[in-house]
Design an enzyme around this catalytic site. Structure first.
Site, PDB file in Angstrom:
ATOM      1  N   GLY A 144       0.822  -1.205   0.000  1.00 45.96           N
ATOM      2  CA  GLY A 144       0.000   0.000   0.000  1.00 45.96           C
ATOM      3  C   GLY A 144       0.855   1.253   0.000  1.00 45.96           C
TER       4      GLY A 144
ATOM      5  N   GLY B 202       1.338  -6.529   4.351  1.00 40.46           N
ATOM      6  CA  GLY B 202       2.677  -7.091   4.261  1.00 40.46           C
ATOM      7  C   GLY B 202       3.560  -6.580   5.382  1.00 40.46           C
TER       8      GLY B 202
ATOM      9  N   ILE C 112       9.684  -3.539  20.984  1.00 44.25           N
ATOM     10  CA  ILE C 112       9.509  -4.209  19.695  1.00 44.25           C
ATOM     11  C   ILE C 112       8.738  -5.508  19.947  1.00 44.25           C
ATOM     12  CG2 ILE C 112      10.675  -5.253  17.719  1.00 44.25           C
ATOM     13  CD1 ILE C 112      11.018  -2.193  17.865  1.00 44.25           C
TER      14      ILE C 112
ATOM     15  N   PRO D 194       9.972  -9.069  16.525  1.00 41.06           N
ATOM     16  CA  PRO D 194      11.300  -8.734  16.003  1.00 41.06           C
ATOM     17  C   PRO D 194      11.478  -9.050  14.514  1.00 41.06           C
ATOM     18  CG  PRO D 194      11.485  -9.851  18.126  1.00 41.06           C
ATOM     19  CD  PRO D 194      10.039  -9.917  17.729  1.00 41.06           C
TER      20      PRO D 194
ATOM     21  N   GLN E 280      10.542  -4.440   8.354  1.00 39.17           N
ATOM     22  CA  GLN E 280      10.072  -3.076   8.114  1.00 39.17           C
ATOM     23  C   GLN E 280      11.235  -2.088   8.065  1.00 39.17           C
ATOM     24  OE1 GLN E 280       7.086  -2.539   6.975  1.00 39.17           O
ATOM     25  NE2 GLN E 280       5.962  -1.716   8.690  1.00 39.17           N
TER      26      GLN E 280
ATOM     27  N   GLU F 163       7.521   3.774   8.908  1.00 38.50           N
ATOM     28  CA  GLU F 163       7.977   4.915   8.116  1.00 38.50           C
ATOM     29  C   GLU F 163       9.212   5.585   8.709  1.00 38.50           C
ATOM     30  OE1 GLU F 163       3.912   6.766   6.528  1.00 38.50           O
ATOM     31  OE2 GLU F 163       3.848   5.867   8.498  1.00 38.50           O
TER      32      GLU F 163
HETATM   33 MO1  MOS Z   1       1.527   5.472   5.233  1.00 37.31          MO
HETATM   34  S1  MOS Z   1       2.005   6.787   3.738  1.00 37.31           S
HETATM   35  O1  MOS Z   1       1.059   6.627   6.383  1.00 37.31           O
HETATM   36  O2  MOS Z   1       0.326   4.493   4.528  1.00 37.31           O
END
Ligand code: MOS
Length: 703
Positions: free
Chosen positions: A228, A456, A594, A597, A603, A670
Site C-alpha cells: 500500500g 505485508g 519491539i 522482532p 520493516q 515509516e
Molecule cells: Mo503510510 S504513507 O502513512 O500508509
C-alpha cells in the site's frame, strides 16, 4: 524466530487478495483515461467500441453525471472529478468505463473509444506558467506553521550559516498489487466492494456518501493488501464508478486497472521544494532554523503534507521559523506515501545539517550531539523518550565511523571514491482508536477479529503474538481475521500507527478473557474491547465508521512522542564513470518496545532499501509540455532491487517508553526511509566534493 503467520498462504498461492475472490457471472471493466491534462471533452465516438463482440456497456459522463457525488481529496475537501462532467483536470483522468464479458473484450473496446477534446495549455510543475501558489495556513484554518523566537534576526546574526535550496521528485508507490475494485449488489440493494484498502471503514463511508446509501448497506472486503505505502489509504474515484456500472448492468463487475493507469487514478508523492537556512554559533549550537517548503497539488485540492511539524522539533534551537505553501497545477491530487511529510522535509533539514557540519569543521554526528534536546523546540514539551544519540553511538560503533577522514575525496579504493555520510531519522509515534473481538475456544484455539489491515507489514503476525503471549497459547493456535467492515472497526493502516492502535485493543480483549477465566468461566469465551490512546476521546471508534480515523501523535497537549534513528552509509563513486553504489548501510533505531522482532526487522530494512532507492533511483519523470508522466511502468520507474542493497545492517536500540501508549510501542513502518537520502547525499559529497541538492542523485549530477 517467529514466522510470518500469513506467509504460508502467500507463498503457496492460497492467500486471497480482493481481486482473487471469485464472483458469479462477473463482467470486466477497463478504463479509458484522458489524453490531455487540461480542457474539456467535446464528444465521444463509441461506434467502433460498441462493435466489439462481448461489449456490455460504456459509461461516460454523458450517462453517469448526477448519479454520484465527487469523492473528497485525501484529507477531505475538494478534489478532481471523473465522469461527472466534461471537465478534464489532469492527464490520465478516468473518462470512460467500458464493461464487457471478458477482460480482453473490455480492453479492445476501450482502445476503440475515440474522445474529442478542447485542449488548454496545462501547468505541470514548479515554475510552469499558470500555477497558483497559496500559503498552507491560508487554505487550512487548522494549520499552524511552527514558530518560536526571532529566527530572521538570529539567522542574520549567526556566526556560521547554511542557506540552501533542496528538491524532491514526483514518486509513485508502485505496490506490486495493482489498483483493483470488484463490486456486487444483492437483490435487496446491498453493495459489497472487494478492494485492497488501508482503511475499509473509511472506504465504506466514502462510497456510501458518494452513492447516497446507508453505511450498513455497504460492505468492504480487503483481507490482504499486496502493498500500500499510503496509496490505498484514501480511496480513488474508481470504486463508486464500478459500483454504479455493476448496478446498471445488474451483474458483478471487476476492474483491474493497469500499471500506467495507477499513476493517474490514485494518489502519489508530489514534488517538493525547500529553502532551509541554519545559523549556528562557533561551538556548533543552532541559533536559527528556518524551513520553508512548497508542494505541488491538483487544481481543486488543498492537500499538503506540511513536514515542518517534524523538522521544527528535531533539534534544540531557540529561534525557529517555518512556512509551508502549496502550488496548484494541472495534475492528479497527491496523497500519502511512506513518511508523507517527514521524507521530503527531514531530507532537506538533514542535508542542511550535514552542510553546516562541514562549514563548522565539526563531525556530523558530533553536530547532532551538540544540538540534542530533551524537549521539543516550539512549545518546550518533553519527549516521552528520545534515544537519538544512543542510536548514533551504536550505529557509529558498528560502522567504524571513527576511521572517517573528513576531507572530501580523501578516501578511495582503486578507481572507487569512497564517501561516508550520516543522517538522523525521526517519525511521530502515532496511535488511533481501534476495536477488536477475541474468542478463546474450549480447545485452546483463538480467533481475533478486527477490521485492521495486513499490507505485508506484519499486522497478522504481531496481533497473533499479542494473543499468544497474553492467553498463553501457541502461535499456531491463533487465527487472525482482518479487513472487512463486518468486523469491529479498526483505524487507518497509516502513519505507522496500526500496531500501536489495534494491538492494545486485542490486548485488552485478551485481559478480559483472562479475568473471566480467573472468575471460573469456561467453554468458549469471547470479549470485545475498544482502545483509545491519549488525546483521543471515547467517541472515536464510532467515528471510524464515518471514515474518521482519529490518529494522534507527534505533539500532544503535554508531551512530544517520536521514534528516532541514526543512519550511516558508505557510498562508492567510480572515478571515471561516476557510477554510484552503496555497499553498506547501518541503521540503528529506537522505537520503544519491539513486539515482533522478525517483522520489525523487515520493516526497518525495507525502509532503508526504500531510502536508498529514493536517493539514487526513484523519480516519476514528467513531460512538462503535456503535464504527463512518462515512465509509468515498472521497467522505467526505477526502484532499488536486491543487487542495489548489498549490505544493510539493522540495529534495534532497546528503549522503554511507559507514556507513549499502553504497550510502550512506537511505529516503525515509516521511520527508516526518512533519513537515508540525506545520508547518501552527504556521502556522495564526501566522496566527490560535489554537493547535489536534489533527488535522485544520478551519474549526470557528478560529471
Ligand atoms: Mo503510510 S504513507 O502513512 O500508509
Amino acid at each position: 524466530m517467529t514466522v510470518r503467520v500469513e506467509g504460508r498462504g502467500k507463498v503457496t498461492g492460497a492467500a486471497r487478495y480482493p481481486s482473487d475472490i471469485p464472483l458469479d457471472d462477473v463482467a470486466y471493466a477497463y478504463l479509458v483515461t484522458s489524453a490531455i491534462a487540461r480542457g474539456t471533452i467535446e464528444s465521444f465516438d463509441l461506434d467502433a467500441a460498441r462493435a466489439v463482440p462481448g461489449l456490455i456497456e460504456i459509461f461516460t459522463h454523458e450517462n453517469l453525471a448526477g448519479a454520484y457525488k465527487t469523492p473528497a481529496g485525501p484529507l477531505g475537501g475538494a478534489n478532481t472529478t471523473s465522469l461527472e462532467s466534461a471537465k478534464i483536470w489532469h492527464d490520465g483522468q478516468i473518462v470512460a468505463v467500458v464493461v464487457a464479458e471478458t477482460y480482453e473484450a473490455a480492453r479492445e473496446a476501450a482502445y476503440r473509444v475515440r474522445v474529442a477534446y478542447v485542449e488548454e495549455r496545462p501547468s505541470s510543475t514548479f515554475d510552469s506558467p499558470g500555477t497558483e501558489t497559496k500559503a498552507a495556513c491560508e487554505v487550512d484554518e487548522g494549520h499552524d506553521d511552527p514558530h518560536t523566537g526571532d529566527p530572521e534576526r538570529a539567522f542574520a546574526a549567526a556566526a556560521v550559516k547554511v542557506d540552501a535550496w533542496y528538491e524532491t521528485p514526483i514518486q509513485h508507490h508502485n505496490a506490486i498489487e495493482l489498483f483493483t475494485t470488484s463490486c456486487a449488489w444483492s437483490d435487496d440493494g446491498k453493495l459489497t466492494v472487494y478492494e485492497p484498502s488501508q482503511f475499509v471503514h473509511g472506504l465504506r463511508s466514502r462510497v456510501a456518501r458518494q452513492l447516497d446509501m446507508k453505511l450498513e448497506d455497504v460492505r468492504v472486503v480487503s483481507p490482504l493488501v499486496g502493498g500500500g505505502f499510503g496509496g490505498k489509504s484514501s480511496g480513488g474515484h474508481r470504486t463508486a464508478l464500478i459500483a454504479l456500472a455493476s448496478r446498471r448492468i445488474g451483474r458483478p463487475v471487476k476492474l483491474i486497472a493497469t500499471r500506467d493507469q495507477g499513476f493517474t487514478i490514485a494518489t502519489y508523492r508530489a514534488e517538493t521544494r525547500h529553502h532551509v537556512r541554519l545559523g549556528a554559533n562557533k561551538e556548533g549550537k543552532l541559533e536559527a532554523l528556518i524551513h520553508e517548503g512548497w508542494e505541488i497539488t491538483s487544481r481543486p485540492s488543498d492537500y499538503f503534507n506540511g513536514g515542518t511539524d517534524a523538522t521544527a522539533r528535531l533539534y534544540a534551537c531557540p529561534n525557529v521559523g517555518t512556512k509551508v505553501s502549496i502550488v496548484h497545477a494541472d495534475r492528479n491530487t497527491p496523497g500519502f506515501m511512506r513518511s508523507p511529510a517527514e521524507f521530503p522535509y527531514v531530507y532537506a533539514l538533514e542535508c542542511a545539517m550535514n552542510e553546516l557540519a562541514d562549514e563548522l569543521g565539526v563531525d556530523p554526528i558530533e553536530l547532532r550531539r551538540r544540538n540534542d534536546a530533551t524537549a521539543e523546540a516550539i512549545q518546550n514539551l518533553p519527549y516521552t523518550s528520545r534515544s537519538l544519540m544512543k542510536c548514533f553511538d551504536e550505529a557509529a560503533a558498528a560502522f567504524g565511523w571513527k576511521d572517517r577522514d573528513p576531507r572530501p575525496g580523501s578516501m578511495r579504493d582503486g578507481d572507487w571514491l569512497i564517501g561516508w555520510g550520516c543522517a538522523s531519522t525521526m517519525y511521530p509515534a502515532n496511535g488511533g482508536a481501534s476495536s477488536a473481538r477475541v474468542r478463546l475456544h474450549a480447545d485452546g484455539s483463538v480467533r481475533i477479529e478486527t477490521a485492521a489491515h495486513e499490507l505485508g507489514q506484519g499486522t497478522c503476525t504481531a496481533l497473533a503474538m499479542i494473543a499468544s503471549e497474553r492467553l498463553g497459547v501457541g502461535l499456531e493456535k491463533v487465527d487472525v481475521v482482518l479487513g472487512d467492515t463486518n468486523l469491529p472497526p479498526a483505524g487507518l493502516a497509516a502513519g505507522s500507527s496500526h500496531l500501536s492502535s489495534v494491538g492494545p485493543a486485542v490486548s485488552l480483549a485478551c485481559e478480559r478473557i483472562l479475568k473471566r477465566k480467573r472468575d471460573g468461566a469456561s467453554g468458549t469465551l469471547e470479549e470485545y474491547a475498544e482502545y483509545f490512546p491519549a488525546g483521543v476521546d471515547r467517541g472515536a471508534v464510532k467515528r471510524i465508521e464515518n471514515g474518521i480515523p482519529s490518529i494522534e501523535g507527534g505533539v500532544l497537549d503535554d508531551r512530544a512522542q517520536y521514534a528516532y534513528g541514526a543512519e550511516l552509509v558508505e557510498v562508492r563513486v567510480h572515478e571515471r564513470t561516476r557510477e554510484i553504489r552503496v555497499p553498506r548501510i547501518v541503521g540503528a533505531f529506537a522505537a520503544g518496545r519491539i513486539l515482533s522482532p522478525t517483522t520489525a526487522h523487515g520493516q526497518l530494512m525495507g525502509g532503508l532499501i526504500w531510502g536508498l532507492g529514493s536517493a539514487l533511483l526513484e523519480k516519476t519523470e514528467i513531460d512538462e509540455r503535456a503535464a504527463r508522466y512518462v515512465n509509468d511502468n515498472l521497467a522505467d520507474y526505477r526502484v532499488a532491487v536486491n543487487a542495489d542493497a548489498v549490505r544493510i545492517d539493522v540495529i534495534v536500540v532497546p528503549e522503554e517508553d511507559t507514556q507513549v501508549n499502553a504497550l510502550g510501542v512506537k511505529g516503525i513502518g515509516e521511520l527508516a526511509n526518512t533519513g537515508t537520502a540525506a545520508a547518501i547525499a552527504a556521502a556522495v559529497h564526501h566522496a566527490t566534493g560535489k554537493r547535489v541538492r536534489h533527488l535522485p542523485i544520478r551519474i549526470e549530477d557528478l560529471l
